[in-house]
Design an enzyme around this catalytic site. Sequence first.
Site, PDB file in Angstrom:
ATOM      1  N   TYR A  74       5.611   7.057 -52.336  1.00 57.48           N
ATOM      2  CA  TYR A  74       4.590   7.347 -51.568  1.00 57.48           C
ATOM      3  C   TYR A  74       4.743   8.545 -49.972  1.00 57.48           C
ATOM      4  O   TYR A  74       4.182   9.042 -49.599  1.00 57.48           O
ATOM      5  CB  TYR A  74       3.802   6.226 -51.155  1.00 57.48           C
ATOM      6  CG  TYR A  74       2.787   5.788 -51.066  1.00 57.48           C
ATOM      7  CD1 TYR A  74       1.431   5.810 -51.137  1.00 57.48           C
ATOM      8  CD2 TYR A  74       2.572   5.603 -49.220  1.00 57.48           C
ATOM      9  CE1 TYR A  74       0.590   5.756 -50.954  1.00 57.48           C
ATOM     10  CE2 TYR A  74       1.649   5.460 -48.989  1.00 57.48           C
ATOM     11  CZ  TYR A  74       0.263   5.289 -49.447  1.00 57.48           C
ATOM     12  OH  TYR A  74      -0.799   4.984 -48.762  1.00 57.48           O
ATOM     13  N   SER A  90      -1.390   8.687 -43.837  1.00 60.66           N
ATOM     14  CA  SER A  90      -1.042   6.964 -44.238  1.00 60.66           C
ATOM     15  C   SER A  90      -0.300   7.219 -43.063  1.00 60.66           C
ATOM     16  O   SER A  90       0.246   7.607 -42.703  1.00 60.66           O
ATOM     17  CB  SER A  90      -0.747   6.647 -45.408  1.00 60.66           C
ATOM     18  OG  SER A  90       0.802   5.507 -45.094  1.00 60.66           O
TER      19      SER A  90
HETATM   20  C1  BGC Z   1      -0.454   1.554 -48.655  1.00 65.15           C
HETATM   21  C2  BGC Z   1      -0.511   0.393 -48.132  1.00 65.15           C
HETATM   22  C3  BGC Z   1      -0.166  -0.257 -47.079  1.00 65.15           C
HETATM   23  C4  BGC Z   1      -0.049   0.306 -45.952  1.00 65.15           C
HETATM   24  C5  BGC Z   1       0.282   0.222 -44.733  1.00 65.15           C
HETATM   25  C6  BGC Z   1      -0.668   2.585 -46.972  1.00 65.15           C
HETATM   26  O1  BGC Z   1      -0.560   3.953 -47.212  1.00 65.15           O
HETATM   27  O2  BGC Z   1      -1.142   2.771 -49.180  1.00 65.15           O
HETATM   28  O3  BGC Z   1       0.234  -0.872 -49.494  1.00 65.15           O
HETATM   29  O4  BGC Z   1      -0.463  -1.514 -47.269  1.00 65.15           O
HETATM   30  O5  BGC Z   1      -0.112   1.619 -46.235  1.00 65.15           O
HETATM   31  O6  BGC Z   1       1.450  -0.624 -44.854  1.00 65.15           O
END
Ligand code: BGC
Length: 273
Positions: free
Chosen positions: A171, A158
């Site tokens: 996360y 991410s």
């Molecule tokens: C998340 C999303 C978020 C995006 C940008 C992703 O990894 O799961 O919820 O919108 O990152 O912030």
Amino acid sequence: MYQKPNKRLTGQTAIVTGANSGIGKAIATSIGRDGANVIINYITDPEAAEEVANDICDDKICGQAIPFKCDVTKEDEVQAMFKKAVDHFGTVDIVVPNAGIQKDYPLHEMPLDAWQQVIDVNLTGQFLCAREGIREFLRRGMRPEVSAALGKIITISSVHEKIPWAGHANYAASKGAIVMLMQTITQEYGPMKVRANSIAPGAIKTPINREAWETPEALNKLNELIPYNRIGEPSDIGSAAAWLASDESDYINGSTIFIDGGMTCYPGFTENG
Ligand code: BGC
């Protein structure tokens, strides 16, 4: 976005986790459309997984696809999924451990459970799938007729492997760890011709971030974070994953490809700082 079918993955088999919706669905569809057989992993909503598999199988140029239920945090279930792939398709060439969750809390209010579940799915789940994939690659050996690599691992990270994210420490920590998992695999198994890379999506229009795009106000606010000024579509990730799985990207090893419309270029600094 329509992807022209391409036979660059014909004869190969992929396992894509969390493939019944969102980014995983797009990755599985793109990889299947490029000729690979695909295991469509899911944990909830079997009908959706069935539909993804049927869509791939219905298109005559594509590979075959079968849905498989498995909780990626459970070692025995992940092993059963790889066994199914080997029994059904002969081997596994491409592993995309995409399944991921968010359980958002301010850090001082975050229950241990919410921390642990996110680490279990987003990090341990990717470790278990990568490990089983590498075991299968090593068992099977090279197949130069289908790929220059022994196997390909595409971890799904991410933008938050790089951008800190208040209210989402579990996360962000899970994704920050993915880069080291992926690059350690590259260092350890590159000499055996395993190719490992990450895709780091930005804001992609999927159920995980619905709140961030479902109203025009939310979407406008989100777009302020994206220099390219549009939310990503799952197919933006799918087409990149299929290319990354193919020999067209054979010299890319140990890289994270950010697919984020420029989010990691910190647009907040345009008129500040
Ligand atoms: C998340 C999303 C978020 C995006 C940008 C992703 O990894 O799961 O919820 O919108 O990152 O912030």
